[in-house]
Structure formats: structure tokens, C-alpha cells
Design a protein around this motif. Structure first.
Motif, mmCIF file in Angstrom:
data_model
loop_
_atom_site.group_PDB
_atom_site.id
_atom_site.type_symbol
_atom_site.label_atom_id
_atom_site.label_comp_id
_atom_site.label_asym_id
_atom_site.label_seq_id
_atom_site.Cartn_x
_atom_site.Cartn_y
_atom_site.Cartn_z
ATOM 1 N N SER A 128 0.658 -1.186 -0.176
ATOM 2 C CA SER A 128 -0.101 0.471 -0.206
ATOM 3 C C SER A 128 1.157 1.133 -0.171
ATOM 4 O O SER A 128 0.418 2.196 0.135
ATOM 5 C CB SER A 128 -0.688 -0.131 1.207
ATOM 6 N N MET A 129 2.127 0.736 -0.563
ATOM 7 C CA MET A 129 2.930 2.446 0.028
ATOM 8 C C MET A 129 3.336 2.599 -1.944
ATOM 9 O O MET A 129 3.697 1.910 -1.967
ATOM 10 C CB MET A 129 3.806 2.151 0.918
ATOM 11 N N PRO A 130 4.053 3.679 -2.546
ATOM 12 C CA PRO A 130 4.305 4.470 -3.594
ATOM 13 C C PRO A 130 5.698 3.615 -2.959
ATOM 14 O O PRO A 130 6.468 3.514 -2.505
ATOM 15 C CB PRO A 130 3.694 5.866 -3.598
ATOM 16 N N VAL A 131 6.296 4.281 -4.482
ATOM 17 C CA VAL A 131 7.655 4.298 -4.699
ATOM 18 C C VAL A 131 8.386 5.368 -5.204
ATOM 19 O O VAL A 131 7.734 6.093 -5.712
ATOM 20 C CB VAL A 131 8.067 3.236 -6.229
ATOM 21 N N ILE A 132 8.952 5.854 -4.056
ATOM 22 C CA ILE A 132 9.573 7.404 -3.813
ATOM 23 C C ILE A 132 11.030 7.212 -3.874
ATOM 24 O O ILE A 132 11.333 6.942 -2.638
ATOM 25 C CB ILE A 132 8.598 8.671 -2.969
ATOM 26 N N GLY A 133 11.552 7.871 -4.860
ATOM 27 C CA GLY A 133 12.748 7.674 -4.468
ATOM 28 C C GLY A 133 14.038 7.791 -5.768
ATOM 29 O O GLY A 133 13.712 7.686 -6.847
ATOM 30 N N ARG A 134 15.649 7.833 -5.713
ATOM 31 C CA ARG A 134 16.197 7.533 -6.816
ATOM 32 C C ARG A 134 16.328 6.141 -7.231
ATOM 33 O O ARG A 134 15.813 5.372 -6.594
ATOM 34 C CB ARG A 134 17.682 8.528 -6.196
ATOM 35 N N SER A 135 16.825 5.817 -8.699
ATOM 36 C CA SER A 135 17.268 4.065 -8.695
ATOM 37 C C SER A 135 18.709 4.078 -8.153
ATOM 38 O O SER A 135 19.231 4.888 -8.098
ATOM 39 C CB SER A 135 17.616 4.548 -9.960
ATOM 40 N N PRO A 136 17.901 3.253 -7.463
ATOM 41 C CA PRO A 136 19.907 1.978 -7.112
ATOM 42 C C PRO A 136 21.111 2.225 -8.471
ATOM 43 O O PRO A 136 21.758 1.713 -7.516
ATOM 44 C CB PRO A 136 19.063 1.210 -6.606
ATOM 45 N N PRO A 178 11.400 4.026 2.934
ATOM 46 C CA PRO A 178 10.067 3.129 3.597
ATOM 47 C C PRO A 178 9.986 2.910 1.971
ATOM 48 O O PRO A 178 9.138 1.835 1.542
ATOM 49 C CB PRO A 178 8.895 3.319 4.759
ATOM 50 N N PHE A 179 9.985 4.006 1.132
ATOM 51 C CA PHE A 179 9.778 4.529 -0.192
ATOM 52 C C PHE A 179 9.919 3.664 -1.263
ATOM 53 O O PHE A 179 10.152 3.355 -2.140
ATOM 54 C CB PHE A 179 8.980 5.422 -0.539
ATOM 55 N N ARG A 180 11.612 2.767 -1.188
ATOM 56 C CA ARG A 180 12.210 3.199 -1.618
ATOM 57 C C ARG A 180 12.335 1.649 -3.049
ATOM 58 O O ARG A 180 11.224 0.533 -2.766
ATOM 59 C CB ARG A 180 13.767 2.035 -1.666
ATOM 60 N N ILE A 181 12.863 1.974 -3.650
ATOM 61 C CA ILE A 181 11.981 0.871 -5.017
ATOM 62 C C ILE A 181 12.536 -0.573 -4.755
ATOM 63 O O ILE A 181 11.382 -1.717 -5.439
ATOM 64 C CB ILE A 181 12.418 1.368 -6.830
ATOM 65 N N ASP A 182 13.739 -0.290 -4.230
ATOM 66 C CA ASP A 182 14.333 -1.795 -4.085
ATOM 67 C C ASP A 182 14.277 -2.758 -2.882
ATOM 68 O O ASP A 182 14.742 -3.609 -2.262
ATOM 69 C CB ASP A 182 15.715 -2.043 -3.783
ATOM 70 N N ARG A 183 12.782 -2.393 -2.214
ATOM 71 C CA ARG A 183 12.079 -3.179 -0.641
ATOM 72 C C ARG A 183 11.821 -4.981 -1.319
ATOM 73 O O ARG A 183 11.530 -4.954 0.332
ATOM 74 C CB ARG A 183 11.374 -1.687 -0.287
ATOM 75 N N PHE A 184 11.659 -4.520 -2.285
ATOM 76 C CA PHE A 184 10.771 -5.634 -2.829
ATOM 77 C C PHE A 184 11.758 -7.350 -2.157
ATOM 78 O O PHE A 184 11.697 -7.734 -3.799
ATOM 79 C CB PHE A 184 9.578 -6.145 -3.705
ATOM 80 N N PHE A 237 5.629 6.491 -8.370
ATOM 81 C CA PHE A 237 4.479 6.404 -8.546
ATOM 82 C C PHE A 237 4.281 4.894 -7.512
ATOM 83 O O PHE A 237 4.984 4.875 -6.647
ATOM 84 C CB PHE A 237 4.432 5.071 -9.972
ATOM 85 N N GLY A 238 2.940 4.495 -7.821
ATOM 86 C CA GLY A 238 2.557 3.216 -6.823
ATOM 87 C C GLY A 238 1.376 4.430 -6.254
ATOM 88 O O GLY A 238 1.529 3.050 -4.739
#
Length: 419
Positions: free
Chosen positions: A364-372, A413-419, A381-382
Motif C-alpha cells: 500500500s505504499m508508493p515508490v518514491i526515490g532515486r534509482s539504485p 520506506p518508499f525505496r524501489i528495491d524494498r521488495f 508512482f504506485g
């Protein structure tokens, strides 16, 4: 001799919805030269049909403790609050497992604390963003009334209400006649109400995005209507977007493309479990009888109603069917039935139906941040049900990142690589 001028920072944003246009406007105000590109005109996707609510209460994730036990009964009703096309089940099974894992209390509290950074100041942030633009009247502070048949039903939702209050939602409760004193249109069998005091809404979220886009263009921004088909990546990161009209060179790239962002992030080395969560609305363009003066929520019907410039809008329900399946407008007509239950003195004379794709991640959280992987790529987004709510805060964080500043909120918490 005049000093040489400093070239403007060149930023390209993929996505012309509320998040993309908010980001474009804030980057422009910070002195950047910004280009927005989308396959449709500004606001034409989810921004065209959402409920228009500035939801300070929206930090509660969609999956909460006990939700797992409600899923089977929901899925047996094809027109209920949650529906799934069975052909789509195998594809989204991993997403659903992650979604249910996010319902553990410790996870819910972590997610709510992160989202509250974006939701608690949404009204003030929107008012600041629209100031001085033609959108100034399209973001308004207003209370939101949540109605229940009785206090016991409200108490059953106490976990959610405690979480909302903990993270900044101000409420007061109403009983019996006080509910209709605030909102005379509500049916008499709703005998308990909760007023969320520090909310707001847009009477036309589509026009809001259009007005922001017009202001952006007037001050030198570019909006291009092209489909992004691929990205050309050099040694240091993306150098061009591939469109049906040819290549568009990029310097800094910000991906705010809603449900379409997943394919682009995958090509940039960051796959995410992004699902198209389909939402429906009906808008009563013409009607007789009492209509509500304020936004009204009915948890039992999973429905929000908002007084819009174009009529009374009812939005809600959830369906998972992917991006390609045709809409099932029986779900929109279910909302029409719910409207009659909530506001029994309304008689619809004409209405429109709509379906849009909410970009949803399982926590339920978006992705917000810089690409790793690339210093010149940024993501926003999201936002699932709260894209309008979170747009200004997301835009502020992205503007800080692009300009090399530390964002005021914790983006971990919004980093794109959290999954």
C-alpha cells in the motif's frame, strides 16, 4: 562583459497525472527546465475519475489485521467490494500473498507511519501548490462525514480509527439526529457518524490537473503527447526515451507514470510487483432530491461520495483483472444502488460510468526515490487510492532529490528495491 548564464537543469517526467504534473510544477518553480511526456493528455487517466478526496486519514494500508479472513466471502460475490477475474489469479498470486503479509499489526503500524508523512499535510500542500494558478478553486478544505448504522459498527472499526488519530486525523462523533443535522441527505438508518475535520476535496480533479498543466506550459514547460516504448541506456544511465515519434533525449528522468511505470522501471533494472487495481465511479449529472453538501464515506458499502462540479460522484469497489480486460460496468451500477441506500431522496435522471487503473503495490505504499542503479533516474508512482492526496508531498520529495537536497521526510520506506 556579462557572465555566462548557467544552463537550466533539464528534467523529463514520464506521466501527466496529478503526481507527474505536481512534480513538474514544483521542479519548474525551483528553476528547472521540465518536459512532461505521456501517451494521453494531462489528467486523462486516474486523475480523470478519482473520488477527489484530500485524505488526511489515508495512511491506513488497504490490508489490515483480520483482512485475510474476509477475502473468501468477498471473492464469492462478483459485485462485492473486492472482485477478481479468475483468469488473472495465477499472475497476481505472489502479489496477493505479499498483500496479506502486510496485514500483520507491526507492518500496518510501520506503513501507516511512513504514509502519514505524505497524508497529514495534504490540504495545506495542495492549497500552496494551486495558489496563483487557475486551479486555485479546485482544492478546498472540507470535513468528511463517515456514516455507520450504529455505534457498535463504528466500534468494530476502532483499530483503524485509532491509527488515523494517532497519525494526525482530527475527528468528532455524531449520534442520531446530529448526523442529519450535518448532512440532511443521509438516510435515517445511519445513526452514527464520524466527522474527519482536517480533510478536503477537489470538486473536479480532472480540471485540477489540466489547470496545473496549463500554468506549467504558460511558464515555459513542455507537455508532449507520445507513448514511451523503450529507454536508451548509456554508460551513466538513460540518455533517451524511445517513442512512436522518435527518440527524446533525456538528462534527469523522473518516472511518474502510474500503473504504466512498472514496465519502464523493469527496463531500468528495478522490477516491482505493481498491479492494476481497477476502480469504478458513477456521477449523477442530473438528479432531483437532496444531495450531500460534503464528502460522505460509507465503510459498509466501500464507497465515497463527493459533490463535484459535474454532479454527485460515487467511487469505490476494487477489482483485479489486469490492464487489458474490458470494464465490468455492473460494478459501477452497484455503486448507483449504494447511492440510493445512502441518499434515499435522490432520484438520478442521468449518470455516467467510468473505470480507471489504480497503480497498487502490495504494501500500500508508493515508490518514491532515486534509482539504485542510475544517478539520473527518480521514481514517484504506485500511490493506489491516495495519489491525489500524496501528490504534492511526493513532488516536493522528488524535487529535493533531483536538486541534490535532503528531503524533509524519510524516504527509506518508499525505496524501489524494498521488495
Amino acid at each position: 562583459m556579462n557572465a555566462p548564464s548557467v544552463p537550466l537543469r533539464q528534467v523529463t517526467i514520464v506521466g501527466a497525472g496529478i503526481v507527474g504534473m505536481s512534480t513538474a510544477l514544483q521542479l519548474q518553480r525551483a528553476g528547472c527546465a521540465v518536459t512532461v511526456i505521456d501517451r494521453v493528455a494531462p489528467g486523462e487517466s486516474c486523475s480523470r475519475g478519482n473520488a477527489g478526496i484530500l485524505a488526511t486519514y489515508g495512511m491506513v494500508p488497504l490490508s489490515t489485521p483480520g483482512f485475510i479472513w474476509k477475502v473468501p466471502s468477498m471473492l464469492t460475490d462478483p459485485l462485492g467490494p473486492l472482485a477478481m477475474r479468475w483468469r488473472h489469479v495465477p499472475k497476481m498470486l505472489p502479489w496477493m500473498i505479499s498483500f496479506l503479509r502486510a496485514s500483520r499489526p507491526v507492518e500496518v503500524e510501520r506503513i501507516a507511519a511512513a504514509l502519514a508523512q505524505l497524508t497529514r499535510t495534504t490540504v495545506e500542500a495542495h492549497l500552496a501548490q494551486v495558489a496563483g494558478t487557475r486551479a486555485a478553486a479546485l482544492a478546498r478544505p472540507a470535513p468528511l462525514l463517515c456514516v455507520y448504522p450504529d455505534e457498535a459498527t463504528y466500534q468494530a472499526d476502532q483499530y483503524v480509527w485509532n491509527l488515523r488519530q494517532q497519525h494526525g486525523t482530527r475527528i468528532h462523533t455524531l449520534r442520531d439526529g446530529a448526523v442529519r443535522e450535518m448532512e440532511p441527505a443521509v438516510a435515517e438508518h445511519f445513526r452514527f457518524g464520524v466527522v474527519m475535520e482536517n480533510c478536503g476535496y477537489s470538486p473536479d480533479p480532472f480540471a485540477l490537473v489540466q489547470a496545473l498543466a496549463e500554468h506549467f506550459v504558460e511558464f515555459g514547460g513542455r507537455v508532449l503527447r507520445h507513448e514511451v516504448r523503450d529507454v536508451v541506456v548509456g554508460a551513466e544511465g538513460p540518455v533517451a526515451l524511445v517513442t512512436e515519434a522518435g527518440q527524446l533525449p533525456v538528462s534527469d528522468l523522473v518516472v511518474c507514470g502510474g500503473v504504466w511505470s512498472g514496465e519502464l522501471s523493469r527496463r531500468l533494472g528495478s522490477p516491482v510487483p505493481l498491479e492494476a487495481e481497477r476502480g469504478y465511479h458513477v456521477t449523477l449529472q442530473r438528479h432531483t432530491g437532496d444531495a450531500p453538501r460534503y464528502p460522505v464515506m460509507s465503510p459498509a458499502q466501500k464507497m465515497l461520495t463527493t459533490p463535484m462540479r459535474g454532479g454527485l460522484r460515487a467511487a469505490g469497489l476494487v477489482e483485479f483483472a489486469g490492464l487489458r480486460a474490458p470494464p465490468d460496468y455492473r460494478r459501477a451500477r452497484t455503486l448507483l444502488k449504494h447511492l440510493r441506500t445512502l441518499f434515499p431522496r435522490i432520484e438520478a435522471q442521468a449518470h455516467t460510468e467510468w473505470m480507471g487503473h489504480r497503480p497498487s503495490l502490495p504494501d500500500s505504499m508508493p515508490v518514491i526515490g532515486r534509482s539504485p542503479h542510475f544517478r539520473n533516474v527518480f521514481y514517484g508512482f504506485g500511490h493506489q487510492h491516495i495519489g491525489l492526496t500524496c501528490a504534492p508531498g511526493t513532488a516536493t520529495a522528488l524535487t529535493d532529490l533531483v536538486l541534490g537536497r535532503s528531503p524533509a521526510i524519510d524516504l527509506t520506506p518508499f525505496r524501489i528495491d524494498r521488495f
